[in-house]
Motif scaffolding. Structure first.
Motif, PDB file in Angstrom:
ATOM      1  N   GLU A  18       6.164  11.193   0.242  1.00  0.00           N
ATOM      2  CA  GLU A  18       6.365  10.106   1.208  1.00  0.00           C
ATOM      3  C   GLU A  18       5.759  10.464   2.559  1.00  0.00           C
ATOM      4  N   MET A  19       5.923  11.714   2.985  1.00  0.00           N
ATOM      5  CA  MET A  19       5.348  12.132   4.265  1.00  0.00           C
ATOM      6  C   MET A  19       3.823  12.093   4.197  1.00  0.00           C
ATOM      7  N   GLY A  20       3.274  12.555   3.067  1.00  0.00           N
ATOM      8  CA  GLY A  20       1.820  12.499   2.898  1.00  0.00           C
ATOM      9  C   GLY A  20       1.305  11.080   2.902  1.00  0.00           C
ATOM     10  N   ALA A  21       2.039  10.167   2.259  1.00  0.00           N
ATOM     11  CA  ALA A  21       1.632   8.762   2.226  1.00  0.00           C
ATOM     12  C   ALA A  21       1.652   8.155   3.627  1.00  0.00           C
ATOM     13  N   LEU A  22       2.647   8.529   4.430  1.00  0.00           N
ATOM     14  CA  LEU A  22       2.700   8.060   5.813  1.00  0.00           C
ATOM     15  C   LEU A  22       1.507   8.570   6.613  1.00  0.00           C
ATOM     16  N   CYS A  23       1.128   9.821   6.370  1.00  0.00           N
ATOM     17  CA  CYS A  23      -0.045  10.389   7.055  1.00  0.00           C
ATOM     18  C   CYS A  23      -1.313   9.644   6.652  1.00  0.00           C
ATOM     19  N   GLU A  24      -1.465   9.389   5.347  1.00  0.00           N
ATOM     20  CA  GLU A  24      -2.631   8.635   4.877  1.00  0.00           C
ATOM     21  C   GLU A  24      -2.688   7.259   5.532  1.00  0.00           C
ATOM     22  N   GLU A  25      -1.530   6.582   5.568  1.00  0.00           N
ATOM     23  CA  GLU A  25      -1.465   5.251   6.167  1.00  0.00           C
ATOM     24  C   GLU A  25      -1.812   5.307   7.646  1.00  0.00           C
ATOM     25  N   SER A  26      -1.326   6.324   8.324  1.00  0.00           N
ATOM     26  CA  SER A  26      -1.570   6.470   9.756  1.00  0.00           C
ATOM     27  C   SER A  26      -3.048   6.697  10.048  1.00  0.00           C
ATOM     28  N   ILE A  27      -3.689   7.576   9.273  1.00  0.00           N
ATOM     29  CA  ILE A  27      -5.121   7.842   9.477  1.00  0.00           C
ATOM     30  C   ILE A  27      -5.940   6.595   9.173  1.00  0.00           C
ATOM     31  N   ALA A  28      -5.625   5.950   8.051  1.00  0.00           N
ATOM     32  CA  ALA A  28      -6.369   4.756   7.651  1.00  0.00           C
ATOM     33  C   ALA A  28      -6.252   3.661   8.707  1.00  0.00           C
ATOM     34  N   LEU A  29      -5.057   3.506   9.252  1.00  0.00           N
ATOM     35  CA  LEU A  29      -4.839   2.480  10.273  1.00  0.00           C
ATOM     36  C   LEU A  29      -5.585   2.841  11.553  1.00  0.00           C
ATOM     37  N   ALA A  30      -5.549   4.116  11.919  1.00  0.00           N
ATOM     38  CA  ALA A  30      -6.279   4.554  13.109  1.00  0.00           C
ATOM     39  C   ALA A  30      -7.777   4.298  12.955  1.00  0.00           C
TER      40      ALA A  30
END
Length: 210
Positions: A18-30
């Motif tokens: 879940e933490m990794g998925a949040l990081c992926e989402e954050s980078i993709a959004l950025a």
């Protein structure tokens, strides 16, 4: 007792996913937010959630270490998780740093220059977490090798921006913003490498830096 311990280890893996998925989402959004301050403002709440996950996982790891008696491989897995969450948290921070530049700077929409670099970086983060979950050292080694690709992208971006500033001094401020964004992507790639190295340690007991 062991069954309870195994359940908590499984919970640890779920939390890390879940933490990794949040990081992926954050980078993709950025990356997607370049030129779009509205999207960029959505990154900070994700970073807050990433920070909360780090605290939750750290607490779970300490509970496993103090309340159970992990054998060698379990101990490596828990220790690796504690190291990994530090890198994942920094990935979230750097995605937020990118968003802050977008909000305050002069980054135009559709900067093709950074798109491939961002995609390569996101891929590294995704694969590094996947390697942990699957205990896959070959995938972890692949992530480490992919850092060269991100580094090459950074060099290409840097040289392109230097040429841009030389030919058009008025582009200087925007070029500096883009160079900072590229540097944050490059650092995210470095953190993904760190995660991959801890994956290898969790499986083999050997930690290789560099």
């Amino acid at each position: 007792m062991r069954s309870r311990f195994d359940e908590q280890l499984a919970q640890l893996e779920r939390e890390l996913i879940e933490m990794g998925a949040l990081c992926e989402e954050s980078i993709a959004l950025a990356a997607k937010s370049l030129g779009d301050g509205r999207l960029a403002r959505q990154v900070a709440p994700l970073d807050t959630e990433i920070d909360r996950k780090e605290r939750d996982i750290e607490s779970l790891c300490l509970k496993l270490l103090l309340q159970q008696q992990p054998v060698a491989r379990d101990l490596r897995q828990i220790s690796a998780a504690l190291k990994m969450i530090t890198d994942l948290e920094r990935i979230g921070d750097q995605a937020e740093d990118i968003a802050e530049i977008v909000i305050s700077g002069q980054v135009n929409e559709g900067e093709e220059l950074l798109r491939d670099m961002a995609a390569s970086t996101i891929k590294m983060v995704t694969e590094s977490v996947d390697a942990y979950v699957k205990h896959d050292t070959m995938l972890a080694e692949k992530v480490i090798a992919e850092d060269d690709i991100v580094d090459d992208w950074f060099d290409r971006v840097k040289h392109t921006l230097i040429r841009r500033m030389t030919t058009d001094p008025g582009e200087g401020e925007r070029a500096v913003d883009l160079l900072m964004i590229a540097k944050y992507f490059e650092r995210i790639g470095d953190h993904a490498v760190n995660v991959a190295q801890w994956v290898i340690f969790s499986v083999t007991g050997t930690h290789k830096e560099g």
